[in-house]
Design a protein around this motif. Structure first.
Motif, PDB file in Angstrom:
ATOM      1  N   GLN A 153      23.213   9.691 -24.229  1.00  0.00           N
ATOM      2  CA  GLN A 153      22.562  10.045 -22.976  1.00  0.00           C
ATOM      3  C   GLN A 153      22.290  11.550 -22.935  1.00  0.00           C
ATOM      4  OE1 GLN A 153      25.943   8.488 -22.562  1.00  0.00           O
ATOM      5  NE2 GLN A 153      26.637  10.513 -23.231  1.00  0.00           N
ATOM      6  N   THR A 154      21.336  11.947 -22.107  1.00  0.00           N
ATOM      7  CA  THR A 154      21.117  13.362 -21.820  1.00  0.00           C
ATOM      8  C   THR A 154      22.015  13.757 -20.644  1.00  0.00           C
ATOM      9  OG1 THR A 154      19.360  12.856 -20.237  1.00  0.00           O
ATOM     10  CG2 THR A 154      18.693  13.228 -22.526  1.00  0.00           C
ATOM     11  N   LYS A 155      22.125  15.063 -20.426  1.00  0.00           N
ATOM     12  CA  LYS A 155      22.900  15.536 -19.270  1.00  0.00           C
ATOM     13  C   LYS A 155      22.235  15.087 -17.966  1.00  0.00           C
ATOM     14  CE  LYS A 155      20.679  20.128 -19.174  1.00  0.00           C
ATOM     15  NZ  LYS A 155      20.892  21.588 -19.274  1.00  0.00           N
ATOM     16  N   TYR A 156      20.911  14.946 -18.010  1.00  0.00           N
ATOM     17  CA  TYR A 156      20.181  14.500 -16.821  1.00  0.00           C
ATOM     18  C   TYR A 156      20.516  13.037 -16.503  1.00  0.00           C
ATOM     19  CZ  TYR A 156      17.538  18.505 -18.569  1.00  0.00           C
ATOM     20  OH  TYR A 156      17.191  19.738 -19.062  1.00  0.00           O
ATOM     21  N   ALA A 157      20.673  12.243 -17.548  1.00  0.00           N
ATOM     22  CA  ALA A 157      21.029  10.832 -17.353  1.00  0.00           C
ATOM     23  C   ALA A 157      22.437  10.703 -16.794  1.00  0.00           C
ATOM     24  CB  ALA A 157      20.908  10.069 -18.665  1.00  0.00           C
ATOM     25  N   ILE A 158      23.370  11.521 -17.301  1.00  0.00           N
ATOM     26  CA  ILE A 158      24.737  11.501 -16.772  1.00  0.00           C
ATOM     27  C   ILE A 158      24.725  11.821 -15.280  1.00  0.00           C
ATOM     28  CG2 ILE A 158      26.987  12.656 -16.843  1.00  0.00           C
ATOM     29  CD1 ILE A 158      26.503  13.078 -19.861  1.00  0.00           C
ATOM     30  N   SER A 159      23.969  12.845 -14.901  1.00  0.00           N
ATOM     31  CA  SER A 159      23.877  13.232 -13.483  1.00  0.00           C
ATOM     32  C   SER A 159      23.308  12.100 -12.637  1.00  0.00           C
ATOM     33  CB  SER A 159      23.001  14.480 -13.320  1.00  0.00           C
ATOM     34  OG  SER A 159      23.590  15.587 -13.966  1.00  0.00           O
TER      35      SER A 159
ATOM     36  N   LYS B 158      21.744 -13.283 -28.743  1.00  0.00           N
ATOM     37  CA  LYS B 158      22.589 -13.256 -29.940  1.00  0.00           C
ATOM     38  C   LYS B 158      22.570 -11.896 -30.639  1.00  0.00           C
ATOM     39  CE  LYS B 158      23.616 -17.569 -29.374  1.00  0.00           C
ATOM     40  NZ  LYS B 158      24.917 -17.874 -28.704  1.00  0.00           N
ATOM     41  N   LYS B 159      21.487 -11.147 -30.462  1.00  0.00           N
ATOM     42  CA  LYS B 159      21.400  -9.802 -31.033  1.00  0.00           C
ATOM     43  C   LYS B 159      20.268  -9.064 -30.333  1.00  0.00           C
ATOM     44  CE  LYS B 159      21.490  -7.379 -35.481  1.00  0.00           C
ATOM     45  NZ  LYS B 159      21.436  -7.535 -36.958  1.00  0.00           N
ATOM     46  N   LEU B 160      20.556  -7.851 -29.845  1.00  0.00           N
ATOM     47  CA  LEU B 160      19.562  -7.099 -29.082  1.00  0.00           C
ATOM     48  C   LEU B 160      19.627  -5.627 -29.483  1.00  0.00           C
ATOM     49  CD1 LEU B 160      17.443  -7.053 -26.768  1.00  0.00           C
ATOM     50  CD2 LEU B 160      19.343  -6.614 -25.198  1.00  0.00           C
ATOM     51  N   GLY B 161      18.452  -5.066 -29.773  1.00  0.00           N
ATOM     52  CA  GLY B 161      18.418  -3.652 -30.109  1.00  0.00           C
ATOM     53  C   GLY B 161      17.240  -3.308 -31.008  1.00  0.00           C
ATOM     54  N   SER B 162      17.251  -2.110 -31.604  1.00  0.00           N
ATOM     55  CA  SER B 162      18.433  -1.257 -31.563  1.00  0.00           C
ATOM     56  C   SER B 162      18.511  -0.508 -30.226  1.00  0.00           C
ATOM     57  CB  SER B 162      18.396  -0.250 -32.721  1.00  0.00           C
ATOM     58  OG  SER B 162      17.258   0.591 -32.672  1.00  0.00           O
ATOM     59  N   VAL B 163      19.761  -0.233 -29.841  1.00  0.00           N
ATOM     60  CA  VAL B 163      20.045   0.405 -28.551  1.00  0.00           C
ATOM     61  C   VAL B 163      20.095   1.912 -28.760  1.00  0.00           C
ATOM     62  CG1 VAL B 163      21.654   0.520 -26.614  1.00  0.00           C
ATOM     63  CG2 VAL B 163      21.374  -1.630 -27.876  1.00  0.00           C
ATOM     64  N   ARG B 164      19.504   2.645 -27.825  1.00  0.00           N
ATOM     65  CA  ARG B 164      19.461   4.111 -27.957  1.00  0.00           C
ATOM     66  C   ARG B 164      19.931   4.787 -26.677  1.00  0.00           C
ATOM     67  NH1 ARG B 164      19.730   7.660 -31.457  1.00  0.00           N
ATOM     68  NH2 ARG B 164      17.739   8.719 -31.558  1.00  0.00           N
ATOM     69  N   SER B 165      19.736   6.099 -26.627  1.00  0.00           N
ATOM     70  CA  SER B 165      20.339   6.885 -25.557  1.00  0.00           C
ATOM     71  C   SER B 165      19.511   6.889 -24.282  1.00  0.00           C
ATOM     72  CB  SER B 165      20.589   8.321 -26.030  1.00  0.00           C
ATOM     73  OG  SER B 165      19.390   8.928 -26.454  1.00  0.00           O
ATOM     74  N   ALA B 166      20.212   7.137 -23.187  1.00  0.00           N
ATOM     75  CA  ALA B 166      19.627   7.037 -21.845  1.00  0.00           C
ATOM     76  C   ALA B 166      18.797   8.257 -21.492  1.00  0.00           C
ATOM     77  CB  ALA B 166      20.742   6.860 -20.814  1.00  0.00           C
ATOM     78  N   ARG B 167      17.766   8.020 -20.702  1.00  0.00           N
ATOM     79  CA  ARG B 167      17.023   9.064 -20.016  1.00  0.00           C
ATOM     80  C   ARG B 167      17.130   8.765 -18.511  1.00  0.00           C
ATOM     81  NH1 ARG B 167      17.871  10.468 -24.248  1.00  0.00           N
ATOM     82  NH2 ARG B 167      16.473  11.165 -25.928  1.00  0.00           N
ATOM     83  N   HIS B 168      17.103   9.808 -17.692  1.00  0.00           N
ATOM     84  CA  HIS B 168      17.478   9.632 -16.276  1.00  0.00           C
ATOM     85  C   HIS B 168      16.528   8.705 -15.511  1.00  0.00           C
ATOM     86  CE1 HIS B 168      14.845  13.154 -16.509  1.00  0.00           C
ATOM     87  NE2 HIS B 168      14.538  12.998 -15.231  1.00  0.00           N
ATOM     88  N   TYR B 169      15.258   8.673 -15.896  1.00  0.00           N
ATOM     89  CA  TYR B 169      14.325   7.794 -15.168  1.00  0.00           C
ATOM     90  C   TYR B 169      14.563   6.330 -15.514  1.00  0.00           C
ATOM     91  CZ  TYR B 169      12.046   9.613 -19.392  1.00  0.00           C
ATOM     92  OH  TYR B 169      11.791  10.060 -20.678  1.00  0.00           O
ATOM     93  N   PHE B 170      15.098   6.039 -16.697  1.00  0.00           N
ATOM     94  CA  PHE B 170      15.474   4.663 -17.009  1.00  0.00           C
ATOM     95  C   PHE B 170      16.699   4.237 -16.186  1.00  0.00           C
ATOM     96  CE2 PHE B 170      13.223   5.443 -21.174  1.00  0.00           C
ATOM     97  CZ  PHE B 170      12.219   4.517 -20.950  1.00  0.00           C
ATOM     98  N   VAL B 171      17.594   5.193 -15.923  1.00  0.00           N
ATOM     99  CA  VAL B 171      18.718   4.921 -15.010  1.00  0.00           C
ATOM    100  C   VAL B 171      18.163   4.515 -13.645  1.00  0.00           C
ATOM    101  CG1 VAL B 171      20.756   5.885 -13.868  1.00  0.00           C
ATOM    102  CG2 VAL B 171      20.189   6.596 -16.208  1.00  0.00           C
ATOM    103  N   SER B 172      17.152   5.242 -13.200  1.00  0.00           N
ATOM    104  CA  SER B 172      16.523   4.960 -11.910  1.00  0.00           C
ATOM    105  C   SER B 172      15.886   3.570 -11.888  1.00  0.00           C
ATOM    106  CB  SER B 172      15.473   6.038 -11.604  1.00  0.00           C
ATOM    107  OG  SER B 172      14.882   5.828 -10.346  1.00  0.00           O
ATOM    108  N   PHE B 173      15.178   3.212 -12.972  1.00  0.00           N
ATOM    109  CA  PHE B 173      14.575   1.873 -13.046  1.00  0.00           C
ATOM    110  C   PHE B 173      15.664   0.793 -13.015  1.00  0.00           C
ATOM    111  CE2 PHE B 173      10.912   3.955 -15.515  1.00  0.00           C
ATOM    112  CZ  PHE B 173      10.109   4.035 -14.386  1.00  0.00           C
ATOM    113  N   ALA B 174      16.745   1.011 -13.763  1.00  0.00           N
ATOM    114  CA  ALA B 174      17.832   0.025 -13.801  1.00  0.00           C
ATOM    115  C   ALA B 174      18.439  -0.186 -12.422  1.00  0.00           C
ATOM    116  CB  ALA B 174      18.910   0.471 -14.790  1.00  0.00           C
ATOM    117  N   SER B 175      18.539   0.907 -11.656  1.00  0.00           N
ATOM    118  CA  SER B 175      19.152   0.809 -10.324  1.00  0.00           C
ATOM    119  C   SER B 175      18.328  -0.066  -9.382  1.00  0.00           C
ATOM    120  CB  SER B 175      19.330   2.205  -9.717  1.00  0.00           C
ATOM    121  OG  SER B 175      18.094   2.749  -9.291  1.00  0.00           O
TER     122      SER B 175
END
Length: 298
Positions: free
Chosen positions: A84-90, A56-73
């Motif tokens: 997001q950082t430029k590293y996270a976009i990459s 029903k409510k989750l957060g607060s949500v913040r910006s991405a870091r590239h290793y969290f992208v890796s964990f999500a994958s």
């Protein structure tokens, strides 16, 4: 349930500075919670949720870091972040991650600010909003098992570790600013989480975060630029760590390769780690601070 198991998970970046920690909501509904350093000694968290219907409510949500992208994958998850950082976009581009960015056109569909809290620590989402955003962008909603790493297997029922290392407490000083510790509660047979010297709570329901499984994944890290952004050495890497459950601990190892969705934890015999059914906390903890980990409450 089998129906829930078919759903594609969502992985959401959760703000964890002290102010945000005191106002977190929905975090007790997270299935697998990662915690890792961001910059300036703060930690940030990634919450993986298989079935978001009841969020029903989750957060607060913040910006991405590239290793969290890796964990999500590793979970074939739809990645949710606000900034997001430029590293996270990459990394998002490199791994082809479906993401719901608060700074993109879909942002107002997925996220909303709660002005009773200070910006930028006031962005929240809901299960309904995340699903609406995923639908708008045409993302697949059923999980592809081939895209999910074999992190571990599960015992059919609650099982004690074959270990003489009693561990009812573990202190993880990520930095001078952020220290997490977990205490084992015999009644619930879970490890209850503390941060900033107090109970780490989901303030939507006032529940303390509690985990059946605790994994400490020791990872080499370093600063990568003048902003103090961190890099965790994950791709084509292996390392050591600990697994805690039911008041006991064992040593483990891990091995990861991003390109082919591989990330596995192993027991001391080299077999895929078997863990208990329940919620799991994973600390991606710096190898350089291993000596600061304490297993005895003072």
């Amino acid at each position: 349930t089998e129906k829930a198991a078919e759903k594609r998970p969502y992985a959401v970046i959760i703000n964890n500075i002290e102010y945000a920690n005191a106002n977190q909501q929905g975090t007790s509904q997270i299935d697998v919670l990662y915690e890792a350093l961001a910059e300036g000694g703060i930690t940030r968290m990634l919450g993986v949720i298989q079935d978001v219907d009841k969020i029903k409510k989750l957060g607060s949500v913040r910006s991405a870091r590239h290793y969290f992208v890796s964990f999500a994958s590793e979970w074939d998850a739809i990645f949710c972040h606000f900034g997001q950082t430029k590293y996270a976009i990459s990394k998002i581009e490199e791994l082809g991650i479906n993401n719901l960015s608060g700074l993109s056109a879909v942002g107002p569909v997925v996220y909303a600010r709660d002005y009773s809290y200070k910006a930028p620590h006031n962005v929240f989402t809901t299960g309904k909003k995340m699903k609406k955003g995923a639908k708008k962008l045409g993302y697949r909603t059923k999980v592809k098992s081939d895209n999910v790493a074999e992190h571990f297997t599960f015992y059919e029922e609650d099982t004690d570790l074959d270990s003489t290392d009693d561990t009812t407490y573990i202190k993880l000083p990520f930095s001078d600013y952020s220290t997490c510790y977990l205490k084992y509660d015999e009644k619930s047979k879970t490890y209850k989480k503390y941060e900033y010297g107090k109970k780490h709570k989901d303030h939507k329901n006032n529940k303390q975060l509690a985990f059946k499984n605790v994994i400490v994944q020791l990872v080499k890290e370093k600063n990568i630029d003048k902003n103090g952004y961190q890099h965790l050495f994950l791709h084509k890497r292996k390392g050591e760590g600990y697994y805690l459950t039911n008041g006991k601990r064992v040593k483990i190892t891990w091995r990861k390769s991003e390109a082919d969705h591989k990330m596995t934890y192993y027991d001391e015999s080299g077999n895929v780690l078997t863990i208990n059914p329940g919620k799991t906390y994973i600390a991606a903890y710096p190898t350089s601070r291993k000596k600061l980990i304490s297993l005895k409450e003072k």
